[in-house]
Design a protein around this motif. Structure first.
Motif, short mmCIF file in Angstrom:
data_model
loop_
_atom_site.label_atom_id
_atom_site.label_comp_id
_atom_site.label_asym_id
_atom_site.label_seq_id
_atom_site.Cartn_x
_atom_site.Cartn_y
_atom_site.Cartn_z
N ALA A 62 22.35 -64.67 59.65
CA ALA A 62 21.49 -65.84 59.39
C ALA A 62 20.67 -66.17 60.63
CB ALA A 62 22.35 -67.03 58.97
N ASP A 66 16.63 -66.15 61.00
CA ASP A 66 15.95 -67.40 61.38
C ASP A 66 14.90 -67.12 62.46
OD1 ASP A 66 15.27 -69.99 62.04
OD2 ASP A 66 17.24 -70.54 62.82
N THR A 95 12.21 -74.08 61.96
CA THR A 95 12.68 -73.75 60.62
C THR A 95 12.92 -75.02 59.82
OG1 THR A 95 13.78 -71.86 61.60
CG2 THR A 95 14.44 -72.44 59.36
N ALA A 96 12.28 -75.12 58.67
CA ALA A 96 12.54 -76.25 57.77
C ALA A 96 13.69 -75.88 56.83
CB ALA A 96 11.30 -76.58 56.96
N SER A 97 13.69 -74.63 56.35
CA SER A 97 14.84 -74.19 55.56
C SER A 97 15.03 -72.69 55.69
CB SER A 97 14.72 -74.62 54.10
OG SER A 97 14.02 -73.65 53.36
N LEU A 98 16.30 -72.33 55.52
CA LEU A 98 16.73 -70.94 55.70
C LEU A 98 17.62 -70.59 54.52
CD1 LEU A 98 17.38 -68.43 57.53
CD2 LEU A 98 19.20 -69.79 58.56
N HIS A 99 17.31 -69.48 53.88
CA HIS A 99 18.16 -69.03 52.77
C HIS A 99 18.52 -67.57 53.01
CE1 HIS A 99 19.81 -69.19 48.72
NE2 HIS A 99 19.52 -67.90 48.71
N VAL A 100 19.80 -67.26 52.86
CA VAL A 100 20.25 -65.88 53.04
C VAL A 100 21.11 -65.47 51.85
CG1 VAL A 100 21.49 -64.24 54.52
CG2 VAL A 100 20.28 -66.17 55.56
#
Lengths: 155, 155
Positions: A62, A66, A95-100
């Motif tokens: 992650a 990022d 980063t406003a949002s992180l998806h993994v």
């Protein structure tokens, strides 16, 4: 002469990030580059970056997604504006949002390759999709929504 | 006697995780506990866990959300089955997907508090929602989809 990475162009005051700051000696020091329209970074996990024995820790995956994402957003902004990375004013993103999505266990040992594509640039917001490869297989996919830091906040 | 954390009940062969393994000396060693129906973990970032000077690195926030999420999923499975943590067979989870929304910059210095709620348990899949607090404010929200590791894979 070795090509400078995206992160090597960050202003010094913004180079302390644990994931990618060239001045953070304890950190991962991710380095990202263009490869045509894609961005690429290679990263060697350490033996202690374990999830279960033999596999890479998901939090590390992650983390590198990022930083590769915000780095790619930054490089894409310079490219959109038709000027070289590092020129003034600086383009720096958070980063406003992180998806993994973890698709397969990632083996610990080989160098990981991250490949990123800019899928949207809209005002201050940039969306980057990233695939993590180990030994030629995609083991994780990420999506980073990055937001440009207002110029007046960058010293 | 100090209460044992969720992670202190993991089988030894599954205690090497960089985020939460009690046997990983280089790692974060996250410890999670029940607080009523919520799970809670407190974590002190180190000074090098920087994003920009004065703020916590987003990859670290993602990492501690990840481990607090799989730990909560594990503890919730024991609770659902009405047996104490650490009893056989072990309930251990991996992350299928991780989502983090960064709402505010997280100040570097104070101890962070993570609070988790189990929002769904369906077969092998458990969904945990997590809020990260710094000085009483929610600075990030996470959602972990955790999947139970088949028993035959746990030594």
């Amino acid at each position: 002469m070795k090509e400078k990475s995206f992160q090597d162009h960050y202003p010094e005051s913004y180079s302390h990030c644990y994931g990618c700051g060239s001045l953070n000696k304890e950190g991962h020091q991710i380095k990202s580059y263009w490869d045509g329209d894609e961005s690429v970074a290679r990263f060697q996990p350490q033996e202690y970056h374990t999830a279960f024995p033999g596999y890479v820790y998901g939090g590390l995956i992650a983390s590198i997604i990022d930083c590769h994402g915000t780095g790619t957003a930054s490089a894409a902004a310079y490219r959109e504006e038709g000027r070289p990375m590092g020129s003034e004013p600086p383009c720096r993103y958070v980063t406003a949002s992180l998806h993994v999505d973890y698709l397969l266990p990632t083996p610990l040992g080989p160098i990981l390759e991250l490949r990123g594509q800019v899928v949207e640039i809209k005002g201050k917001k940039t969306i980057v999709e990233i695939q993590v490869y180990a030994e030629g297989k995609i083991t994780a996919k990420g999506r980073v929504i990055a937001v440009r830091i207002p110029e007046y906040l960058i010293a």
